[in-house]
Scaffold this motif. Structure first.
Motif, mmCIF file in Angstrom:
data_model
loop_
_atom_site.group_PDB
_atom_site.id
_atom_site.type_symbol
_atom_site.label_atom_id
_atom_site.label_comp_id
_atom_site.label_asym_id
_atom_site.label_seq_id
_atom_site.Cartn_x
_atom_site.Cartn_y
_atom_site.Cartn_z
ATOM 1 N N ASP A 34 50.932 49.037 36.311
ATOM 2 C CA ASP A 34 52.031 49.897 35.387
ATOM 3 C C ASP A 34 53.473 49.244 36.076
ATOM 4 O OD1 ASP A 34 50.381 51.342 34.417
ATOM 5 O OD2 ASP A 34 49.827 52.423 35.052
ATOM 6 N N GLY A 35 53.915 48.262 37.185
ATOM 7 C CA GLY A 35 55.108 48.409 37.874
ATOM 8 C C GLY A 35 55.643 49.401 38.926
ATOM 9 N N LEU A 36 54.938 49.948 39.317
ATOM 10 C CA LEU A 36 55.025 50.895 39.993
ATOM 11 C C LEU A 36 55.214 50.475 41.891
ATOM 12 C CD1 LEU A 36 53.399 54.051 38.641
ATOM 13 C CD2 LEU A 36 55.635 53.053 38.918
ATOM 14 N N THR A 74 41.148 49.515 45.802
ATOM 15 C CA THR A 74 41.108 48.963 45.734
ATOM 16 C C THR A 74 42.108 49.048 44.024
ATOM 17 O OG1 THR A 74 39.693 47.401 46.664
ATOM 18 C CG2 THR A 74 40.907 46.719 44.347
ATOM 19 N N LEU A 75 41.264 49.867 42.972
ATOM 20 C CA LEU A 75 41.455 50.247 41.814
ATOM 21 C C LEU A 75 42.149 51.057 41.059
ATOM 22 C CD1 LEU A 75 37.462 51.668 40.220
ATOM 23 C CD2 LEU A 75 38.760 49.393 39.558
ATOM 24 N N THR A 76 42.695 51.944 42.260
ATOM 25 C CA THR A 76 44.113 52.661 42.084
ATOM 26 C C THR A 76 45.384 51.781 42.326
ATOM 27 O OG1 THR A 76 43.389 54.587 43.223
ATOM 28 C CG2 THR A 76 45.450 54.010 43.425
ATOM 29 N N LEU A 77 45.011 50.766 43.558
ATOM 30 C CA LEU A 77 46.333 49.806 44.094
ATOM 31 C C LEU A 77 46.823 48.687 42.685
ATOM 32 C CD1 LEU A 77 45.699 49.138 47.603
ATOM 33 C CD2 LEU A 77 47.954 50.011 46.650
ATOM 34 N N ARG A 78 45.576 48.690 41.824
ATOM 35 C CA ARG A 78 45.596 47.565 40.817
ATOM 36 C C ARG A 78 46.136 48.284 39.501
ATOM 37 N NH1 ARG A 78 40.249 44.968 40.411
ATOM 38 N NH2 ARG A 78 40.747 44.188 42.042
ATOM 39 N N GLY A 79 46.056 49.093 39.304
ATOM 40 C CA GLY A 79 46.130 50.441 38.026
ATOM 41 C C GLY A 79 47.688 50.937 38.533
ATOM 42 N N LEU A 80 48.113 50.537 39.568
ATOM 43 C CA LEU A 80 49.361 50.967 39.626
ATOM 44 C C LEU A 80 50.387 49.907 40.154
ATOM 45 C CD1 LEU A 80 49.149 53.429 42.792
ATOM 46 C CD2 LEU A 80 50.240 54.130 40.831
ATOM 47 N N GLU A 81 50.007 48.810 40.455
ATOM 48 C CA GLU A 81 50.565 47.719 40.256
ATOM 49 C C GLU A 81 50.331 47.398 38.392
ATOM 50 O OE1 GLU A 81 50.024 42.873 41.431
ATOM 51 O OE2 GLU A 81 47.921 44.393 41.778
ATOM 52 N N LEU A 89 50.793 59.395 32.554
ATOM 53 C CA LEU A 89 50.217 61.132 33.087
ATOM 54 C C LEU A 89 48.742 60.738 33.914
ATOM 55 C CD1 LEU A 89 52.254 63.635 31.078
ATOM 56 C CD2 LEU A 89 52.721 62.474 33.601
ATOM 57 N N SER A 90 48.404 60.126 32.969
ATOM 58 C CA SER A 90 46.874 60.060 33.618
ATOM 59 C C SER A 90 47.205 58.443 34.932
ATOM 60 C CB SER A 90 46.183 59.280 32.394
ATOM 61 O OG SER A 90 45.701 58.148 32.147
ATOM 62 N N ARG A 91 47.630 58.071 34.677
ATOM 63 C CA ARG A 91 47.610 57.111 36.502
ATOM 64 C C ARG A 91 48.865 57.516 37.207
ATOM 65 N NH1 ARG A 91 45.235 54.366 37.109
ATOM 66 N NH2 ARG A 91 45.420 52.769 36.295
ATOM 67 N N VAL A 92 49.566 58.594 36.863
ATOM 68 C CA VAL A 92 50.529 59.121 38.127
ATOM 69 C C VAL A 92 50.254 59.922 38.364
ATOM 70 C CG1 VAL A 92 52.423 57.469 37.351
ATOM 71 C CG2 VAL A 92 52.124 59.945 36.990
#
Length: 148
Positions: free
Chosen positions: A91-93, A82-89, A44-47
């Motif tokens: 997490d497999g999203l 950059t950080l957001t895309l890296r985190g979403l990547e 939830l903290s990511r999404v």
């Protein structure tokens, strides 16, 4: 001169007492170490952060390049994107595809997992937009009551 040690912070809560009755409720039992809560909280903290929500919404209709996303998401810095895309990547999203052109082209796209998340994220965004006036009015009332 020696150091004098005094016991401090001795007012500790009593240890939990064992429950005399067994839990007979149906359904799965929560993890006693709360690992399930920690896992869900990390997802939830990511999404749930605002930039991830915006990125997921922008990618819901197809792949985008980095600078295209940056233009579409008002106020996001290059570093935060950059950080957001890296985190979403991570997490497999989101997937990141590099095309061997000059200069190299990089596209970002939602995975199947990410597409599954895009519908609830868009619903949340729509709800926030639809209720923004009510929330702002409630904030104003609250602030007026608590400023005096």
């Amino acid at each position: 001169m020696g150091t004098l040690l005094k016991p401090e912070n001795t007012d500790l809560p009593a240890p939990p007492r064992p429950n005399p009755k067994p839990d007979t409720r149906p359904g799965p039992r929560p993890d006693p170490n709360h690992a399930d809560c920690r896992g869900v909280a990390s997802v939830l903290s990511r999404v749930g952060d605002k930039w991830s929500v915006f990125v997921i919404m922008m990618l819901s209709d197809g792949p985008k390049r980095f600078n295209e996303l940056k233009r579409m998401i008002n106020g996001i810095s290059q570093r935060m994107l950059t950080l957001t895309l890296r985190g979403l990547e991570r997490d497999g999203l989101v997937t990141r595809t590099i095309f061997p052109t000059i200069p190299p082209r990089v596209d970002y796209e939602l995975t199947d997992l990410g597409h599954g998340l895009s519908q609830p994220v868009e619903a949340l965004g729509k709800w926030a937009k639809d209720h923004l006036g009510q929330i702002e009015a409630a904030r104003t009332q609250f602030d007026q009551r608590n400023d005096g």
